[in-house]
Design a protein around this motif. Structure first.
Motif, short mmCIF file in Angstrom:
data_model
loop_
_atom_site.label_atom_id
_atom_site.label_comp_id
_atom_site.label_asym_id
_atom_site.label_seq_id
_atom_site.Cartn_x
_atom_site.Cartn_y
_atom_site.Cartn_z
N PHE A 76 0.80 -1.22 0.00
CA PHE A 76 0.00 0.00 0.00
C PHE A 76 0.84 1.28 0.00
O PHE A 76 0.35 2.34 -0.36
CB PHE A 76 -1.00 -0.01 1.16
CG PHE A 76 -2.24 -0.78 0.84
CD1 PHE A 76 -3.35 -0.16 0.30
CD2 PHE A 76 -2.29 -2.15 1.04
CE1 PHE A 76 -4.49 -0.87 -0.02
CE2 PHE A 76 -3.43 -2.88 0.73
CZ PHE A 76 -4.52 -2.24 0.19
N PRO A 91 -2.87 -2.07 -5.23
CA PRO A 91 -3.69 -1.70 -4.07
C PRO A 91 -4.84 -0.77 -4.43
O PRO A 91 -4.74 0.06 -5.33
CB PRO A 91 -2.69 -0.99 -3.16
CG PRO A 91 -1.64 -0.47 -4.07
CD PRO A 91 -1.56 -1.45 -5.21
N ASP A 93 -7.57 1.75 -2.39
CA ASP A 93 -7.80 2.42 -1.11
C ASP A 93 -9.26 2.78 -0.92
O ASP A 93 -10.01 2.93 -1.88
CB ASP A 93 -7.02 3.74 -1.10
CG ASP A 93 -5.95 3.80 -0.04
OD1 ASP A 93 -6.02 3.03 0.93
OD2 ASP A 93 -5.03 4.62 -0.19
N GLN A 94 -9.63 2.98 0.35
CA GLN A 94 -10.88 3.63 0.65
C GLN A 94 -10.59 5.14 0.68
O GLN A 94 -9.44 5.55 0.70
CB GLN A 94 -11.44 3.12 1.97
CG GLN A 94 -11.83 1.65 1.87
CD GLN A 94 -12.70 1.18 3.00
OE1 GLN A 94 -13.46 1.94 3.58
NE2 GLN A 94 -12.60 -0.11 3.32
N TYR A 101 -9.98 4.14 6.41
CA TYR A 101 -8.69 4.64 5.89
C TYR A 101 -7.77 5.01 7.05
O TYR A 101 -6.61 4.61 7.09
CB TYR A 101 -8.96 5.86 5.00
CG TYR A 101 -7.72 6.49 4.41
CD1 TYR A 101 -7.28 6.13 3.14
CD2 TYR A 101 -6.99 7.46 5.10
CE1 TYR A 101 -6.16 6.71 2.58
CE2 TYR A 101 -5.87 8.04 4.55
CZ TYR A 101 -5.45 7.66 3.29
OH TYR A 101 -4.33 8.24 2.74
N TYR A 105 -4.23 2.79 7.95
CA TYR A 105 -2.88 3.33 7.89
C TYR A 105 -2.27 3.51 9.28
O TYR A 105 -1.05 3.39 9.43
CB TYR A 105 -2.84 4.62 7.06
CG TYR A 105 -2.90 4.29 5.59
CD1 TYR A 105 -1.81 3.73 4.94
CD2 TYR A 105 -4.06 4.48 4.85
CE1 TYR A 105 -1.86 3.39 3.60
CE2 TYR A 105 -4.12 4.14 3.50
CZ TYR A 105 -3.02 3.59 2.90
OH TYR A 105 -3.07 3.24 1.56
N GLU A 113 -3.35 10.11 9.00
CA GLU A 113 -3.87 10.55 7.70
C GLU A 113 -3.01 11.69 7.15
O GLU A 113 -2.69 11.72 5.96
CB GLU A 113 -5.32 10.98 7.84
CG GLU A 113 -5.95 11.42 6.54
CD GLU A 113 -7.40 11.84 6.68
OE1 GLU A 113 -8.04 12.04 5.64
OE2 GLU A 113 -7.88 11.97 7.81
N PRO A 132 -2.58 4.70 -4.12
CA PRO A 132 -3.53 3.70 -4.64
C PRO A 132 -4.81 4.35 -5.14
O PRO A 132 -5.18 5.45 -4.71
CB PRO A 132 -3.82 2.82 -3.42
CG PRO A 132 -2.67 3.03 -2.50
CD PRO A 132 -2.22 4.44 -2.72
N ASP A 134 -8.48 5.37 -5.39
CA ASP A 134 -9.50 5.62 -4.37
C ASP A 134 -10.81 5.02 -4.88
O ASP A 134 -11.37 5.47 -5.87
CB ASP A 134 -9.64 7.12 -4.14
CG ASP A 134 -10.70 7.48 -3.12
OD1 ASP A 134 -11.44 6.60 -2.65
OD2 ASP A 134 -10.79 8.67 -2.78
N GLY A 153 -7.31 -4.91 -1.46
CA GLY A 153 -7.92 -3.82 -0.73
C GLY A 153 -8.18 -4.21 0.71
O GLY A 153 -7.93 -5.35 1.11
#
Length: 171
Positions: A76, A91, A93-94, A101, A105, A113, A132, A134, A153
């Motif tokens: 990721f 990858p 991502d959300q 998210y 992370y 974030e 990645p 979205d 994911g």
């Protein structure tokens, strides 16, 4: 007890909690509710929304094997482009800002974030990588991943069904 609540909450969540308590202080005073009691009870009521059981998933058709959290983070963060077996890993991502998210992370890469935003800005600026794709929310990630064996994911464990295969649990 206060220390336990503070340890359970991240800095962002604690700040948000303080804002909620300060915003509703006049109401709480009228209702004769001590703000300390609210400060202690609110996180306990909201904790399930913050504490998610996230899993890393691929299509049920994928041959990818189980992954460690470090391997997931490498994929990721763009430093690894394939699964350990050699299959391509792309990858998904959300959306940044979502609870999933932030949790993902924080747990997988040990980054907030804001740190992720700075990391991807640096990577894009230097030409070393791109973030990645979205996909939106967990349902959209699951739908994309289920349709393509190269995509990987993360979703809430409650969303897992026969269309995806769990490669790792993010704790």
């Amino acid at each position: 007890m206060v220390a336990a609540v503070l340890l359970r909450l991240g800095v962002d969540e604690f700040v948000a909690l303080e804002v909620v308590v300060l915003r509703f202080r006049p109401f709480l005073r009228r209702c004769q509710v001590p703000s300390l009691a609210v400060s202690l009870l609110l996180p306990m009521l909201c904790a399930p929304a913050w504490a998610q059981n996230l899993v890393v998933v691929v299509s049920a058709k994928s041959d990818a094997a189980k992954l460690t959290v470090d391997q997931v983070a490498s994929i990721f963060l763009g430093s690894v482009k394939s699964f350990p077996g050699g299959e391509k890993a792309v990858p998904v991502d959300q959306s940044p800002g979502t609870a999933s998210y932030i949790e993902f992370y924080n747990r997988a890469a040990g980054r907030s974030e804001a740190q992720m935003k700075a990391y991807w800005s640096r990577m894009v600026f230097t030409g070393k990588g791109a973030p990645p794709q979205d996909a939106g929310d967990g349902a959209a990630v699951k739908k994309l991943v289920a349709a393509n064996p190269n995509l990987v994911g993360y979703i809430d464990a409650a969303q897992v069904d026969g269309s995806v295969k769990v490669l790792s649990e993010i704790k």
